[in-house]
Design an enzyme around this catalytic site. Sequence first.
Site, short mmCIF file in Angstrom:
data_model
loop_
_atom_site.label_atom_id
_atom_site.label_comp_id
_atom_site.label_asym_id
_atom_site.label_seq_id
_atom_site.Cartn_x
_atom_site.Cartn_y
_atom_site.Cartn_z
N SER A 95 27.46 -21.19 5.92
CA SER A 95 27.80 -22.46 6.56
C SER A 95 28.03 -23.55 5.51
CB SER A 95 26.70 -22.83 7.57
OG SER A 95 27.14 -23.80 8.48
N ASP A 225 31.50 -17.42 16.69
CA ASP A 225 30.78 -18.48 16.00
C ASP A 225 31.10 -19.81 16.69
OD1 ASP A 225 29.89 -20.48 14.19
OD2 ASP A 225 30.17 -19.13 12.48
N HIS A 254 26.93 -17.63 14.76
CA HIS A 254 26.90 -18.34 13.48
C HIS A 254 25.81 -17.84 12.55
CE1 HIS A 254 27.82 -21.54 10.74
NE2 HIS A 254 26.62 -22.08 10.83
#
Length: 274
Positions: A95, A225, A254
């Site tokens: 991320s 995601d 995610h």
Amino acid sequence: MATFTTKDGTTLYYKDWGNGPVVSFSHGWPLSADAWEAQMFFLASNGYRCIAHDRRGHGRSSQPWDGNDMDTYADDLAQLFDALDLKDVTMIGHSTGGGEVARYIGRHGTKRVKKAVLMGAVPPIMVKTDANPEGLPLEVFDGFRKAYLEDRAQFFLDVASGPFFGFNRPGAKVSQGAIQSWWRQGMQCGHKNGYDCIKAFSETDFTQDLKKFDVPTLIIHGDDDQIVPIGAAAMKSSKLVPNAQLKIYKGGGHSLGDTAKDELNADLLAFLKS
């Protein structure tokens, strides 16, 4: 407790587990090195030295008022690598941490880097712009900031209980422990640091950084995601990074390090050995 102090006096906490070829881990917002423990334990148990730091303003690192931006995050990591004299590092970023890895390579090159992994990563750019019409509208991130300032604790709980792990999907196996761990890590984050980081992860353009990658790179993303949609992220990054390998986790959300832990660990080990 292992710590390192940067040139501007910021103290960074880091974990250093195992022995062998080096693997570094850059965590997502608003978490800490704790988010990587399953991967670190697995890889350290398989003959690797695993290093994960708490980004400035996050976890157990200090909370400076300034420097909550991708350039500084990357420079902090470069100083840590230099201090530990790390070589042939496989950099793994999730991320926001994927952005940190990209900006590190963009600013500091790959003299200390052997391979790279971007997982559920924010590059090339999250926000919608004329050059990135597939991105998320700025209003989405303005909403993040509004909810953050109104009730940060509840906002974090809502994110962890829903889209981050995909616990809002029908039939999802909900882990209260995972939710509480995410919330705890988030609440350790400095208030301004976490607020500033929303802009850093959403509005930073990593396009030119990705073009500078010259090491084997694995890009991993879940096609469900809800935090970093795959179309504007991995699908684009895989075309910008020369010779990148793209792996899509069908139905993956995610937080693959938690919800697809065994598959991810196996894929990381295979990539390290390749």
